[in-house]
Motif scaffolding. Structure first.
Motif, PDB file in Angstrom:
ATOM      1  N   GLN A 108      13.076  44.673   1.158  1.00 51.69           N
ATOM      2  CA  GLN A 108      12.742  43.258   0.917  1.00 51.69           C
ATOM      3  C   GLN A 108      12.380  43.043  -0.546  1.00 51.69           C
ATOM      4  O   GLN A 108      12.815  42.076  -1.178  1.00 51.69           O
ATOM      5  N   ASP A 141      16.315  44.570   7.854  1.00 51.90           N
ATOM      6  CA  ASP A 141      15.167  44.372   8.747  1.00 51.90           C
ATOM      7  C   ASP A 141      15.481  44.938  10.133  1.00 51.90           C
ATOM      8  O   ASP A 141      14.648  45.596  10.757  1.00 51.90           O
ATOM      9  N   THR A 172      19.023  40.887   3.919  1.00 47.67           N
ATOM     10  CA  THR A 172      17.664  41.260   4.346  1.00 47.67           C
ATOM     11  C   THR A 172      17.633  41.443   5.867  1.00 47.67           C
ATOM     12  O   THR A 172      17.016  42.382   6.379  1.00 47.67           O
TER      13      THR A 172
END
Lengths: 105, 197
Positions: free
Chosen positions: B132, B175, B171
């Motif tokens: 991130q 994730d 992202t």
């Protein structure tokens, strides 16, 4: 006045139940599948621990159906919240005490 | 037994359901591309189509997470924090877009505002992960490079929105991989275990 000796709640101190209550302590509620994922317990173990915690009034269990599939939702009661917070306090105290003893030796 | 890891399990799970970010990112990309000057009015329908498909995909992915990883309801405190974050985020992004429209700044205000709020949100939630930081740090750096002066505001804003969309999708993929590492693969449990008792 000297502090009383740390007292560990045997119902909560069992690792599986301690894990369940700790996971639940930071959320409003979680279902059975998530608790399995988060604690790594088997279905049988989780069911048995939840039954004990419900009997002691530490969690509330709601059985419901979502898309025709059974779903078990679990939330900490106010008593459960107090007991788990107190238990972690006691563990911290025990840790500090043992560190002091080791330092003194 | 790690108290912190167990205590943060619920919030980690909610924030790492990364596949949900893919349709959201696709909407950003479609919005940026269909807003460009070179696009004809017919492309407005393309955007509506993308939004509808993205909504359906989002619902399917939410169901996938619910069935394979379970359901978690955030605490009241977390809900309040998320609501405040949403309001602050909207204000920041609108301010970024307005800045790009009315001031000829040498930076891309839209992308910079969005990257800042994403990084701020991770910092407040104390859920920073390397990917991130790298992805959004890169977006923030690119937006703050003084290369955007004199660029048509329309191009600048939409380039920012497309960048936000791509970064959101990337992202999301990382994730989801982090979620698998933490909670196990979707098929990692016995079939019987997935049907709760």
């Amino acid at each position: 006045m000297a502090e009383s000796a740390p007292f560990l709640d045997r119902l909560i101190h069992e690792p599986g139940r301690l894990a369940i209550l700790t996971v639940l302590s930071s959320v409003a509620s979680a279902d059975f599948v998530f608790l399995q994922r988060a604690t790594g317990l088997t279905k049988g173990n989780l069911s048995s621990h939840l039954a004990k915690l419900e009997e002691a009034g530490l969690v509330e269990i709601e059985k419901r159906f979502i898309r025709k599939k059974p779903n078990t939702n679990v939330a900490l009661t106010a008593l459960g919240g107090e007991r788990i917070a107190h238990h972690w306090d006691q563990l911290e105290r025990l840790k500090r005490l043992s560190e002091e003893v080791l330092r003194d030796e | 037994m790690k108290r912190g890891s167990l205590k943060s399990a619920g919030m980690s799970y909610l924030s790492l359901r990364g596949l949900l970010l893919i349709p959201a990112g696709a909407v950003f990309v479609a919005s940026g591309l269909t807003n460009m000057d070179w696009v004809t009015s017919a492309h407005g329908w393309v955007f509506v189509g993308v939004v509808l498909v993205a909504a359906l995909v989002y619902l399917r992915l939410a169901r996938y997470y619910n069935e394979h990883y379970g359901r978690v309801s955030p605490s009241r405190r977390t809900q309040v924090r998320l609501s405040i974050t949403a309001v602050v985020s909207s204000v920041l992004v609108v301010a970024g877009v307005q800045g790009d429209w009315s001031l000829d700044l040498p930076i891309d205000g839209t992308a910079a505002a969005f990257a800042l709020l994403v990084l701020g949100n991770y910092a407040v939630g104390r859920e920073f992960r390397t990917h991130q930081l790298v992805i959004w740090g890169f977006v923030l750096t690119a937006a703050l490079l003084p290369l955007w002066g004199g660029v048509d505001p329309d191009v600048k804003i939409n380039a920012g929105i497309v960048t936000m969309g791509v970064a959101t999708m990337v992202t999301g993929v990382f994730d989801h991989l982090a979620l698998r590492r933490r909670f196990g693969p979707a098929a990692g449990m016995d079939e019987a275990d997935l049907c709760d008792g």
